[in-house]
Design an enzyme around this catalytic site. Structure first.
Site, PDB file in Angstrom:
ATOM      1  N   LYS A  52       1.230  35.743 -34.115  1.00 30.89           N
ATOM      2  CA  LYS A  52       1.763  35.663 -32.746  1.00 30.89           C
ATOM      3  C   LYS A  52       2.970  36.583 -32.589  1.00 30.89           C
ATOM      4  O   LYS A  52       3.115  37.276 -31.583  1.00 30.89           O
ATOM      5  CB  LYS A  52       2.119  34.199 -32.413  1.00 30.89           C
ATOM      6  CG  LYS A  52       0.873  33.340 -32.241  1.00 30.89           C
ATOM      7  CD  LYS A  52       1.109  31.853 -32.330  1.00 30.89           C
ATOM      8  CE  LYS A  52      -0.256  31.152 -32.344  1.00 30.89           C
ATOM      9  NZ  LYS A  52      -0.185  29.714 -32.592  1.00 30.89           N
ATOM     10  N   GLN A  96       4.027  25.040 -32.971  1.00 29.78           N
ATOM     11  CA  GLN A  96       2.832  25.209 -33.788  1.00 29.78           C
ATOM     12  C   GLN A  96       2.316  23.848 -34.269  1.00 29.78           C
ATOM     13  O   GLN A  96       3.064  23.067 -34.847  1.00 29.78           O
ATOM     14  CB  GLN A  96       3.145  26.135 -34.979  1.00 29.78           C
ATOM     15  CG  GLN A  96       1.949  26.481 -35.829  1.00 29.78           C
ATOM     16  CD  GLN A  96       0.902  27.300 -35.069  1.00 29.78           C
ATOM     17  OE1 GLN A  96       1.217  28.245 -34.375  1.00 29.78           O
ATOM     18  NE2 GLN A  96      -0.354  26.895 -35.206  1.00 29.78           N
ATOM     19  N   ASP A 119       0.711  27.177 -24.165  1.00 31.48           N
ATOM     20  CA  ASP A 119      -0.441  26.675 -24.926  1.00 31.48           C
ATOM     21  C   ASP A 119      -1.368  25.830 -24.042  1.00 31.48           C
ATOM     22  O   ASP A 119      -2.497  25.522 -24.443  1.00 31.48           O
ATOM     23  CB  ASP A 119       0.047  25.802 -26.096  1.00 31.48           C
ATOM     24  CG  ASP A 119      -0.270  26.407 -27.452  1.00 31.48           C
ATOM     25  OD1 ASP A 119      -1.078  27.364 -27.496  1.00 31.48           O
ATOM     26  OD2 ASP A 119       0.270  25.920 -28.458  1.00 31.48           O
TER      27      ASP A 119
END
Ligand code: NAD
Length: 294
Positions: A52, A96, A119
């Site tokens: 990322k 994460q 997300d």
């Protein structure tokens, strides 16, 4: 049989993102910025976070990494997310997953400002998706849809069968594809589905997102179907220097001669996920900038 290449589609997505990012930076004088929180030192999570960061650097995005010890408390983690919510230099926040078991991931996700929820995991984002309002959508389902769009694979009136009902893949993908405009008839299968093959054999578009290596065999696929393989699994392979190789949930060699189009693993859907994360981050920055100028 047509191979649906995530590399090809993501290249087109990145070309668009490069142009939009340059224009954003020229207009506002700062770069879209993603903050990534990594708890602990799980090697797979570390690798995702590195990818990322690399994508951010390549696009000229800002990135902020918060690597915190596994011993962090729930309160400390929630407070970190709250600080990032308040930080106007941060446009997208990603924690994460999975988190260590002593932490409550639902509470952490619900703490993220939905305007920065790149997300697409926040209940507000998921709820908006379900009722067809514009929102951030989970990146892998978004990547699948971007691939279908790129290759002009029609979903209207098609029967889409999704194997897997997770919150990050199966459910949001079903919601996306059944919306007005996409107009698919969607069946979602899961580990308790009876006689799975009888359903998969009726799929015009079969999407495997179960995490079971090479599970989907030719006898489960209708002749001429489009097959999208979301699965990413490691299987032992002594001939590979790493000792393993990556395979999908679909027996690619067996199934591909029978379908009209198929995604490979690697090089298929997996490549799209980070591209969509970057797209969501740029969109978050654009929307927040618009809000500021109102
Ligand atoms: P998950 O474990 O959360 O969910 C798996 C789903 O598959 C569950 O809903 C379960 O009911 C269903 N399932 C399991 N066994 C089944 C069976 N025998 N028959 C029918 N259904 C069954 O997994 P996930 O997070 O949704 O990920 C699924 C796969 O996709 C994994 O291989 C994962 O690595 C991969 N993945 C890839 C990306 C990407 O970037 N391409 C992103 C997320 C996940």
């Amino acid at each position: 049989m047509h191979i649906l290449s995530g590399k090809e589609v993501s290249k087109a997505v990145y070309a668009d993102l490069h142009a939009r990012t340059a224009s954003f930076i020229k207009t506002y004088g700062y770069a879209p910025t993603l903050a990534v929180v990594l708890v602990g030192s799980d090697p797979a999570s570390q690798s995702y976070v590195r990818s990322k960061k690399k994508a951010c650097i390549e696009l000229g995005f800002g990135h902020q990494d918060y690597v915190v010890p596994e011993t962090i408390t729930q309160l400390e983690l929630v407070n970190l997310v709250k600080r990032l919510n308040q930080d106007s230099s941060v446009h997208g926040i990603l924690v994460q997953m999975p988190l260590p078991s002593h932490l409550d991931s639902n509470e952490v996700i619900e703490t993220i400002d939905p305007h920065k929820d790149v997300d697409g995991f926040h209940p507000i984002s998921v709820g908006k998706l379900l009722i067809g309002l514009p929102t951030f959508v989970s990146c892998t389902p978004l990547g699948v849809v971007a691939m279908l769009d790129h290759y002009q694979i029609e979903t209207a009136s098609k029967h889409v069968v999704i194997i897997g009902r997770s919150n990050i893949v199966g459910k949001p993908l079903a919601a996306l594809l059944m919306q007005k405009g996409r107009d698919a008839t969607v069946t979602v299968c899961h580990s308790r589905t009876r006689d799975l093959s009888s359903l998969t054999l009726t799929a015009d578009i079969l999407i495997a997102a179960m995490g079971k290596p090479l599970f989907v065999t030719p006898s489960m696929v209708k002749e001429g179907a489009v097959v999208i393989d979301v699965g990413i699994n490691r299987i032992e392979d002594p001939s590979d220097p790493r000792g393993y190789r990556l395979v999908g949930d679909v027996d690619y060699a067996g199934v591909s001669p029978h379908c009209s189009a198929i995604t490979p693993v690697p090089g298929g859907v997996g490549v799209m996920t980070i591209a969509m994360l970057m797209k969501n981050t740029l969109q978050a920055a654009e929307q927040l900038a618009d809000k500021d100028t109102l």
